[in-house]
Enzyme design. Structure first.
Site, mmCIF file in Angstrom:
data_model
loop_
_atom_site.group_PDB
_atom_site.id
_atom_site.type_symbol
_atom_site.label_atom_id
_atom_site.label_comp_id
_atom_site.label_asym_id
_atom_site.label_seq_id
_atom_site.Cartn_x
_atom_site.Cartn_y
_atom_site.Cartn_z
ATOM 1 N N ARG A 110 0.857 -1.191 0.000
ATOM 2 C CA ARG A 110 0.000 0.000 0.000
ATOM 3 C C ARG A 110 0.892 1.239 0.000
ATOM 4 O O ARG A 110 1.706 1.413 0.906
ATOM 5 C CB ARG A 110 -0.926 -0.013 1.230
ATOM 6 C CG ARG A 110 -1.757 1.234 1.310
ATOM 7 C CD ARG A 110 -2.843 1.210 2.379
ATOM 8 N NE ARG A 110 -3.451 2.525 2.383
ATOM 9 C CZ ARG A 110 -3.466 3.362 3.415
ATOM 10 N NH1 ARG A 110 -2.981 2.992 4.583
ATOM 11 N NH2 ARG A 110 -3.993 4.556 3.288
ATOM 12 N N HIS A 155 -2.823 10.884 0.680
ATOM 13 C CA HIS A 155 -2.560 10.563 2.081
ATOM 14 C C HIS A 155 -2.154 11.886 2.745
ATOM 15 O O HIS A 155 -0.972 12.186 2.874
ATOM 16 C CB HIS A 155 -1.452 9.522 2.159
ATOM 17 C CG HIS A 155 -1.281 8.873 3.497
ATOM 18 N ND1 HIS A 155 -1.405 7.516 3.705
ATOM 19 C CD2 HIS A 155 -0.977 9.379 4.719
ATOM 20 C CE1 HIS A 155 -1.169 7.225 4.974
ATOM 21 N NE2 HIS A 155 -0.903 8.339 5.620
ATOM 22 N N GLU A 201 -7.691 8.518 5.720
ATOM 23 C CA GLU A 201 -8.101 9.146 6.983
ATOM 24 C C GLU A 201 -8.608 10.581 6.827
ATOM 25 O O GLU A 201 -8.061 11.516 7.428
ATOM 26 C CB GLU A 201 -6.937 9.124 7.972
ATOM 27 C CG GLU A 201 -6.458 7.730 8.291
ATOM 28 C CD GLU A 201 -5.401 7.695 9.379
ATOM 29 O OE1 GLU A 201 -4.779 8.737 9.664
ATOM 30 O OE2 GLU A 201 -5.213 6.619 9.963
ATOM 31 N N ASN A 341 -7.813 1.702 9.416
ATOM 32 C CA ASN A 341 -6.532 1.880 10.107
ATOM 33 C C ASN A 341 -6.840 1.775 11.589
ATOM 34 O O ASN A 341 -7.559 2.620 12.136
ATOM 35 C CB ASN A 341 -5.928 3.259 9.812
ATOM 36 C CG ASN A 341 -5.462 3.382 8.365
ATOM 37 O OD1 ASN A 341 -5.482 2.406 7.611
ATOM 38 N ND2 ASN A 341 -5.038 4.571 7.986
ATOM 39 N N TYR A 343 -5.209 1.283 15.470
ATOM 40 C CA TYR A 343 -4.032 1.269 16.342
ATOM 41 C C TYR A 343 -4.386 1.170 17.820
ATOM 42 O O TYR A 343 -3.694 0.522 18.584
ATOM 43 C CB TYR A 343 -3.219 2.568 16.160
ATOM 44 C CG TYR A 343 -2.519 2.715 14.834
ATOM 45 C CD1 TYR A 343 -1.186 2.332 14.677
ATOM 46 C CD2 TYR A 343 -3.168 3.261 13.738
ATOM 47 C CE1 TYR A 343 -0.525 2.495 13.468
ATOM 48 C CE2 TYR A 343 -2.506 3.425 12.519
ATOM 49 C CZ TYR A 343 -1.187 3.036 12.391
ATOM 50 O OH TYR A 343 -0.532 3.183 11.193
ATOM 51 N N GLU A 416 -3.917 -0.289 7.855
ATOM 52 C CA GLU A 416 -2.767 0.064 8.713
ATOM 53 C C GLU A 416 -2.983 -0.509 10.110
ATOM 54 O O GLU A 416 -4.098 -0.493 10.633
ATOM 55 C CB GLU A 416 -2.625 1.588 8.889
ATOM 56 C CG GLU A 416 -1.992 2.308 7.738
ATOM 57 C CD GLU A 416 -1.891 3.802 7.968
ATOM 58 O OE1 GLU A 416 -1.610 4.229 9.112
ATOM 59 O OE2 GLU A 416 -2.108 4.545 6.991
HETATM 60 C C1 BGC Z 1 -1.468 7.472 9.392
HETATM 61 C C2 BGC Z 1 0.010 7.320 9.099
HETATM 62 C C3 BGC Z 1 0.803 7.473 10.394
HETATM 63 C C4 BGC Z 1 0.352 6.387 11.358
HETATM 64 C C5 BGC Z 1 1.103 6.384 12.683
HETATM 65 C C6 BGC Z 1 -1.912 6.670 10.606
HETATM 66 O O1 BGC Z 1 -3.035 7.210 11.179
HETATM 67 O O2 BGC Z 1 -2.218 7.123 8.261
HETATM 68 O O3 BGC Z 1 0.375 8.262 8.146
HETATM 69 O O4 BGC Z 1 2.158 7.444 10.201
HETATM 70 O O5 BGC Z 1 -0.997 6.606 11.647
HETATM 71 O O6 BGC Z 1 0.873 7.549 13.365
#
Ligand code: BGC
Length: 519
Positions: A110, A155, A201, A341, A343, A416
């Site tokens: 990607r 992006h 995003e 995405n 995290y 992501e």
């Molecule tokens: C973004 C990336 C970023 C990653 C870590 C994501 O939300 O798309 O560009 O580097 O988070 O912060």
């Protein structure tokens, strides 16, 4: 008499053998296919990147300046005073980086196209053929290795020319520019690119660009941040509206001019958070739902259902931009997949019926909620060096299941997921490479994803953020997300433990499915 006895004994032995076989190697049916891996045979395993964070070459071969070039060159915006002028020099080193991907055994990559590299002045100037040539070379090199390009059109970046003209997402006219740009990308790359994401995003773009003002165009009101201009209570909704309609314009062009012949898919990538109610009270449960409405469904509902979430109408009323008949017509083209995405996760507390202290989320225009990482003094997950990243792997299956249920199991890709560590110049190189916490993070998140997939979620790919350490926006080069360490003085890439771990994981779960395609 002896023959039936022997027959029975063999029969029983056979049954025992089968039971043993099944319990040692559970064969599962996933999305209609049989496999010992929870993921379907066509699953994409890859790594993700973006043009500004990776390419560098910020003025090479005719590239124009974009909003991030402009923003990073202003003192005070980036923690270590750095910028993406060189980044990790992926523009010149992509072949070397492809070898790293080849070693991992990924079947997809990607990346994003730099809008200003293709159209230095948007539709107000010429196509930069050197830019087209660059992405053609990258795409062809990927396909020669059997790695599918998964391409994001923007992006966070936009040519500075358009940022100056439109602010850059505040004017409806930007929709025409995005459509023009998307058309060029489909025309020149679409014969080989089968996965297109319009935006990365957009929720982060508008919240950080127009509410807190920490990203370009640095607009906000004084209660929300430190900007010279802006209106945090109005502009995020205008910018979001224009982005949603720009997405729709690009999808319409793809559907009407290209998709039939090119046979690809087009979607959007959203930043997601799993938002857990602070308590079992009805107020907190509704608050968690409201928080999703104001963060995620804000974009997905209009694209998929043709209207903003009801929670937003209830709170914002007529200050929410209205969707005209013409807009709705455009929006009918929807999307083919949702990019997720994921995290981190947070708790959410209601601030409509109960009193909250000021904090993230606690304003009418954010849904009147309080988003916090702690409940009764205990963090939702292990903290990391990244202030917004708490390790909560369950959140992966929770958010996937939430999206599956709300949007009728539209195909999803985890575009992501990754773990960041603060750069520490005193850490030994061995320790820098021995990223056991990243391995644990990825492994636990993939396990959690597998649970959602086993329960029927149509997830078709997973992209680790990121192949390499890279330019981490406001944090510059102080936070490292790479499966490979990058020495920023020499730009040398070195494998971390996580790279070898991911390689083994892919080998175990992909079962030799990578096929070379001709470029
Ligand atoms: C973004 C990336 C970023 C990653 C870590 C994501 O939300 O798309 O560009 O580097 O988070 O912060």
């Amino acid at each position: 008499m002896e023959f039936p006895l022997l027959y029975h004994a063999f029969f029983l032995l056979g049954i025992c053998f089968l039971v043993l076989l099944v319990s040692c190697n559970p064969v599962i049916k996933v999305n209609g296919e049989f496999s010992s891996s929870p993921f379907p045979r066509s699953f994409l395993f890859g790594t993700a990147s973006s043009s500004y964070q990776y390419e560098g070459a910020f003025l090479t071969d005719g590239k124009g300046l974009n909003n991030w070039d402009n923003f990073t060159h202003k003192p005070g915006n980036i923690m270590d005073g750095s910028n993406g002028d060189v980044a990790v020099d992926h523009y010149h080193r992509y072949l070397q980086d492809l070898d790293l991907m080849d070693y991992l055994g990924v079947n997809s990559y990607r990346f994003s196209i730099s809008w200003a590299r293709v159209l230095p002045k948007g539709r107000f100037g010429d196509v930069n053929w050197a830019g087209i040539d660059h992405y053609n070379k990258l795409i062809n090199a990927l396909l020669l290795k059997g790695i599918q390009p998964f391409v994001t059109l923007t992006h966070y970046d936009i040519p500075q020319e358009l940022a100056d003209r439109y602010g850059p997402w505040l004017s409806r006219e930007v929709q025409e520019d995005f459509e023009y740009y998307a058309d060029i990308c489909f025309k020149y790359f679409g014969d080989r690119v089968k996965y297109w994401a319009t935006f990365n995003e957009p929720n982060v773009v508008v919240i950080r660009g127009y509410q807190s003002g920490i990203y370009p165009p640095s607009r906000c009101s004084s209660l929300f941040g430190n900007c010279t201009n802006g209106d945090s209570e109005k502009e995020p909704f205008i910018a979001a509206h224009n982005i949603i309609l720009s997405h729709a314009a690009a999808v319409k062009i793809y559907r009407t001019k290209y998709q039939k012949e090119q046979e690809g898919n087009i979607g959007i990538v959203m930043n997601t958070l799993w938002l857990e109610p602070m308590s079992n009270s009805l107020g907190d449960k509704l608050a968690a739902e409201r928080a999703q409405a104001f963060y995620l469904n804000w974009f997905l509902d209009p694209i998929i259902f043709g209207k903003y979430p009801k929670e937003m109408y209830e709170i914002l009323g007529s200050s929410l931009p209205s969707l005209s008949k013409y807009d709705l017509e455009k929006l009918k083209n929807g999307l083919d997949f949702i990019g997720i995405n994921y995290y981190s996760s947070f708790y959410v507390k209601d601030c409509i019926f109960s009193v909250c202290e000021p904090g993230p989320g606690n304003s009418k225009t954010e849904g009147s909620i309080l988003r916090t990482a702690k409940r009764n003094g205990v963090l939702i997950g292990e903290p990391t060096d990244v202030d917004w990243l708490f390790v909560y792997p369950q959140g992966m299956s929770e958010i996937v299941t939430y999206i599956k249920e709300r949007y009728n199991n539209i195909p999803m890709y985890i575009t992501e997921n990754g773990f960041g560590e603060r750069d520490n110049p005193h850490t030994s190189i061995e320790d820098l490479l021995n990223d056991t916490r990243r391995v644990r993070y990825m492994s636990n998140h993939l396990d959690s994803l597998a649970i959602a997939v086993r329960n029927g979620a149509d997830v078709r790919g997973y992209f680790a953020w990121s192949l390499l350490d890279n330019f981490e926006w406001n944090d510059g080069y102080t936070i490292r997300f790479g499966l490979h360490h990058v020495d920023y003085a020499t730009l040398k890439r070195t494998k971390r433990l996580s790279a070898n771990w991911y390689k083994q994981y892919i080998a175990k779960h992909m079962a030799g499915k990578r096929s070379s395609a001709s470029a």
